[in-house]
Design a protein around this motif. Sequence first.
Motif, PDB file in Angstrom:
ATOM      1  N   HIS A 118     -85.343-103.444  23.053  1.00  0.00           N
ATOM      2  CA  HIS A 118     -86.249-103.387  22.156  1.00  0.00           C
ATOM      3  C   HIS A 118     -85.583-103.281  20.602  1.00  0.00           C
ATOM      4  CE1 HIS A 118     -89.994-102.357  20.246  1.00  0.00           C
ATOM      5  NE2 HIS A 118     -89.540-101.266  19.686  1.00  0.00           N
ATOM      6  N   SER A 119     -84.515-102.361  20.476  1.00  0.00           N
ATOM      7  CA  SER A 119     -83.919-102.618  19.193  1.00  0.00           C
ATOM      8  C   SER A 119     -82.887-103.603  18.838  1.00  0.00           C
ATOM      9  CB  SER A 119     -83.276-101.070  19.051  1.00  0.00           C
ATOM     10  OG  SER A 119     -84.302 -99.878  19.444  1.00  0.00           O
ATOM     11  N   ARG A 120     -82.807-104.532  19.557  1.00  0.00           N
ATOM     12  CA  ARG A 120     -81.855-105.651  19.692  1.00  0.00           C
ATOM     13  C   ARG A 120     -80.460-104.998  19.343  1.00  0.00           C
ATOM     14  NH1 ARG A 120     -83.885-110.684  19.402  1.00  0.00           N
ATOM     15  NH2 ARG A 120     -81.682-110.985  20.256  1.00  0.00           N
ATOM     16  N   MET A 121     -79.974-104.022  20.463  1.00  0.00           N
ATOM     17  CA  MET A 121     -78.542-103.459  20.321  1.00  0.00           C
ATOM     18  C   MET A 121     -77.582-104.410  20.338  1.00  0.00           C
ATOM     19  SD  MET A 121     -77.501-100.422  20.030  1.00  0.00           S
ATOM     20  CE  MET A 121     -78.582 -99.452  20.401  1.00  0.00           C
ATOM     21  N   ASP A 122     -77.665-105.758  20.871  1.00  0.00           N
ATOM     22  CA  ASP A 122     -76.359-106.588  20.814  1.00  0.00           C
ATOM     23  C   ASP A 122     -76.284-107.121  19.459  1.00  0.00           C
ATOM     24  OD1 ASP A 122     -79.001-108.076  20.704  1.00  0.00           O
ATOM     25  OD2 ASP A 122     -78.486-109.533  21.557  1.00  0.00           O
ATOM     26  N   ALA A 148     -94.795 -98.991  20.251  1.00  0.00           N
ATOM     27  CA  ALA A 148     -94.027 -99.407  21.193  1.00  0.00           C
ATOM     28  C   ALA A 148     -93.947 -98.381  22.423  1.00  0.00           C
ATOM     29  CB  ALA A 148     -92.718-100.140  20.776  1.00  0.00           C
ATOM     30  N   GLY A 149     -94.056 -97.171  22.109  1.00  0.00           N
ATOM     31  CA  GLY A 149     -93.952 -96.254  23.135  1.00  0.00           C
ATOM     32  C   GLY A 149     -92.517 -95.787  23.449  1.00  0.00           C
ATOM     33  N   CYS A 150     -91.612 -96.010  22.471  1.00  0.00           N
ATOM     34  CA  CYS A 150     -90.306 -95.847  22.793  1.00  0.00           C
ATOM     35  C   CYS A 150     -89.553 -95.357  21.600  1.00  0.00           C
ATOM     36  CB  CYS A 150     -89.565 -96.998  23.593  1.00  0.00           C
ATOM     37  SG  CYS A 150     -89.450 -98.440  22.533  1.00  0.00           S
ATOM     38  N   ALA A 414     -82.332 -89.872  21.963  1.00  0.00           N
ATOM     39  CA  ALA A 414     -83.471 -91.004  22.423  1.00  0.00           C
ATOM     40  C   ALA A 414     -84.188 -90.292  23.524  1.00  0.00           C
ATOM     41  CB  ALA A 414     -83.071 -92.304  22.807  1.00  0.00           C
ATOM     42  N   ILE A 415     -83.272 -89.809  24.546  1.00  0.00           N
ATOM     43  CA  ILE A 415     -84.119 -89.203  25.766  1.00  0.00           C
ATOM     44  C   ILE A 415     -84.979 -88.044  25.415  1.00  0.00           C
ATOM     45  CG2 ILE A 415     -83.936 -88.210  28.006  1.00  0.00           C
ATOM     46  CD1 ILE A 415     -81.399 -89.898  28.236  1.00  0.00           C
ATOM     47  N   THR A 416     -84.328 -87.151  24.570  1.00  0.00           N
ATOM     48  CA  THR A 416     -85.177 -85.794  23.920  1.00  0.00           C
ATOM     49  C   THR A 416     -86.352 -86.354  23.064  1.00  0.00           C
ATOM     50  OG1 THR A 416     -83.009 -84.818  24.061  1.00  0.00           O
ATOM     51  CG2 THR A 416     -84.896 -83.913  22.860  1.00  0.00           C
ATOM     52  N   MET A 417     -86.383 -87.345  22.350  1.00  0.00           N
ATOM     53  CA  MET A 417     -87.239 -87.773  21.555  1.00  0.00           C
ATOM     54  C   MET A 417     -88.424 -88.504  22.415  1.00  0.00           C
ATOM     55  SD  MET A 417     -86.784 -90.639  18.396  1.00  0.00           S
ATOM     56  CE  MET A 417     -85.765 -89.531  17.475  1.00  0.00           C
ATOM     57  N   ALA A 418     -88.181 -89.082  23.451  1.00  0.00           N
ATOM     58  CA  ALA A 418     -89.047 -89.674  24.493  1.00  0.00           C
ATOM     59  C   ALA A 418     -89.722 -88.300  25.043  1.00  0.00           C
ATOM     60  CB  ALA A 418     -88.378 -90.543  25.509  1.00  0.00           C
ATOM     61  N   LYS A 419     -89.201 -87.441  25.324  1.00  0.00           N
ATOM     62  CA  LYS A 419     -89.769 -86.447  26.078  1.00  0.00           C
ATOM     63  C   LYS A 419     -90.593 -85.626  25.195  1.00  0.00           C
ATOM     64  CE  LYS A 419     -87.612 -83.889  29.236  1.00  0.00           C
ATOM     65  NZ  LYS A 419     -86.556 -83.080  29.948  1.00  0.00           N
ATOM     66  N   LYS A 420     -90.292 -85.490  24.001  1.00  0.00           N
ATOM     67  CA  LYS A 420     -91.225 -84.818  22.899  1.00  0.00           C
ATOM     68  C   LYS A 420     -92.313 -85.432  22.623  1.00  0.00           C
ATOM     69  CE  LYS A 420     -88.449 -81.046  22.122  1.00  0.00           C
ATOM     70  NZ  LYS A 420     -89.169 -79.647  22.359  1.00  0.00           N
ATOM     71  N   PHE A 421     -92.101 -86.810  22.422  1.00  0.00           N
ATOM     72  CA  PHE A 421     -93.351 -87.636  21.794  1.00  0.00           C
ATOM     73  C   PHE A 421     -94.265 -88.231  22.735  1.00  0.00           C
ATOM     74  CE2 PHE A 421     -90.271 -87.527  18.191  1.00  0.00           C
ATOM     75  CZ  PHE A 421     -91.165 -87.093  17.248  1.00  0.00           C
ATOM     76  N   ALA A 422     -93.612 -88.588  23.828  1.00  0.00           N
ATOM     77  CA  ALA A 422     -94.462 -89.117  25.049  1.00  0.00           C
ATOM     78  C   ALA A 422     -94.788 -88.105  26.110  1.00  0.00           C
ATOM     79  CB  ALA A 422     -93.763 -90.284  25.579  1.00  0.00           C
ATOM     80  N   SER A 428     -93.851 -98.016  30.391  1.00  0.00           N
ATOM     81  CA  SER A 428     -93.477 -99.200  31.156  1.00  0.00           C
ATOM     82  C   SER A 428     -92.666-100.241  30.412  1.00  0.00           C
ATOM     83  CB  SER A 428     -94.557 -99.971  31.849  1.00  0.00           C
ATOM     84  OG  SER A 428     -94.294-101.011  32.757  1.00  0.00           O
ATOM     85  N   PHE A 429     -91.504-100.669  30.913  1.00  0.00           N
ATOM     86  CA  PHE A 429     -90.820-101.657  30.261  1.00  0.00           C
ATOM     87  C   PHE A 429     -90.519-102.873  31.095  1.00  0.00           C
ATOM     88  CE2 PHE A 429     -90.385 -98.971  26.715  1.00  0.00           C
ATOM     89  CZ  PHE A 429     -90.197 -99.764  25.458  1.00  0.00           C
ATOM     90  N   TYR A 430     -90.137-103.985  30.635  1.00  0.00           N
ATOM     91  CA  TYR A 430     -89.362-104.969  31.511  1.00  0.00           C
ATOM     92  C   TYR A 430     -87.890-105.020  30.961  1.00  0.00           C
ATOM     93  CZ  TYR A 430     -88.089-109.083  33.973  1.00  0.00           C
ATOM     94  OH  TYR A 430     -87.534-109.662  35.071  1.00  0.00           O
ATOM     95  N   VAL A 431     -87.018-104.735  31.669  1.00  0.00           N
ATOM     96  CA  VAL A 431     -85.520-104.902  31.364  1.00  0.00           C
ATOM     97  C   VAL A 431     -84.983-106.248  32.038  1.00  0.00           C
ATOM     98  CG1 VAL A 431     -83.357-103.552  31.341  1.00  0.00           C
ATOM     99  CG2 VAL A 431     -85.497-102.494  31.520  1.00  0.00           C
TER     100      VAL A 431
END
Length: 605
Positions: A118-122, A148-150, A414-422, A428-431
């Motif tokens: 989602h963040s275009r890490m490449d 985006a929920g992430c 990022a994991i802590t942020m997802a738990k705090k806000f979501a 759901s994501f498609y990888v």
Amino acid sequence: MASLVDVGCCDCDEVIVRSVQEILALYASRSRANGGAKSKMRNLRDYYNGDVIVPLPELDSDERSAVANLLAQGLDQTAMRIASTSPDIICPAVDAKTKRARENAAIRRKALFGWWEHSRMDLQIAKRARHLIGYSTSVVQLRYNKKAGCPEWFLRDPLTAYPAKLLGVNDLKPRDVIFAYDRSLGWIRDAYPEAARQFDSDSNLSNETEIQMLEYVDAEEQVLIGTRSPASVGAINFLSSEPAKTVTVELERVPNPLGDTPVIYSQRISLDGAQGQFDGILGMYQLQARLMALEVIAVQKGVFPDTWLVGRQGETPQIVNPADGLTGEVGVIRGGDLKDMQMQPGYMTNPAIDRLERAQRLTAGIPQEFGGESTSNIRTGRRGEAVLSATVDFTVQEAQRIIARSLEEENKIAITMAKKFAGGRPQSFYVSNKNAKGPVDYTPNTNFDSTENIVSYSQAGSDVNNLVIGGGQRVGMGTMSKRSFMSIDPFVDDPEFEHDTVIAEQLEQAMLSSLQKQAAEGAIPPADLARIMELVKNNEMELAEAVDTVQKEAQERQATPAPQGAPATQPGLAMPGMGAEAPVAPPEGAPAPMGPPVEELLGAL
């Protein structure tokens, strides 16, 4: 820049609040302390962009650089090699003995890959590698995107970042960070209309008027401040067409529920302070460009020489009639002679320029192969690879390890942020990552039972070409399985699919060889062989499907009796008994064939 509103809200009862004056004072102190480092960064940026002016005080003029920009070539080539391979994520299970913990670890890993995509890490890693090699620092900020929920990764410009004092390359998380950058008044009018009125309350400023922004981020809050004049002595002055008094406005203040600064500040390894890979060649580049400019001027004077009128002894030289070759006018001179003064560059100018180029290549590690050339003393491809490897591989390896270490800390935030806000909301994501492909459904509070993760490159120090060659050699030596090589090969998107396809192709080849052998020996009726060929040739079926279809047709034919003398009971082109003919049906009224007598069965028993 995204609005700080996207950062979120929190239910904190008490936070430590910094006033606007404290933030301004803190920025003034850090801008003075980091003035030298920021000046080096801006200088390198100008050299990279080619915005270098060559001063020639002896000629009272300036020239643009006219030599090869080895800095830009070396920085881009090294950064592209760093970003040519993608890192992998390993999420260890909290308890490897329980199935639930193992499933949560797999979900956590796929979710992280989905956030990266989602963040275009490449693309971010490619830009991050340039910051790390050139500026010797890389700054990343994480924010939560409610839409985006992430979590999202934002790569910040190191020129604008002023972090709290860090304790070394192992210290990646500053206590707080101030970002200083520019925004137009028109941008502020769109995003913060109330604050914009305070900036132009006493004058009519245009939308292009520059406003300095200070963004303060720490573990408790995030504050956005705008000022219409320099915030401190030593800061950048933004001049407008009209004189304006200092106006400072707090645009936004948002609590930070993480309890941690969502900024990762990674540094290149050096002896003490920040040192970019190309800081040592800037003076050489400037001197080379200056010598080149002087040589070009000398060559130009040789093409258009200076003409002098030299008088004879006791006579006053005079040009009676100037010559004009276009009209055929003949020039007349009295009392003197015309002489052209030829200017020749010094014989050591070109060797000096070449020595400076070589010194730049040796100092910054810029081999000639980066420009598509090869040194004259290299005769074989293997020797060329060895020279290039000794120059580049260890730089790439160190940068990849620094980026991997930084990504680990970012993933934890990022994991802590997802738990705090979501929290308990399902996401759901498609990888589409090659090692974690497919949909992933998760609930942060349920599935994210740990923040532990390991980010690693399959072979740190190798670019995409060396990775494929080295992996292929190990497979040939038997020290690596083909399946393991598929998982690190950048050209294989889905190792599981590729593994199954390779096996299917090998079995198909074996089936084809078996059919060819049976056909040559006459073991397959010609009609059945022609039927298989027809199905495959007309693109109706694959080979395996065609063989299965013809097999069923043959079984049905062999199980269907035909009357005596019917064409179906004849072998045709096939040899009798090969199965090409249908069995003969018994005559009407004939008794059904009986089995062997009971005595024969008992004897056999």
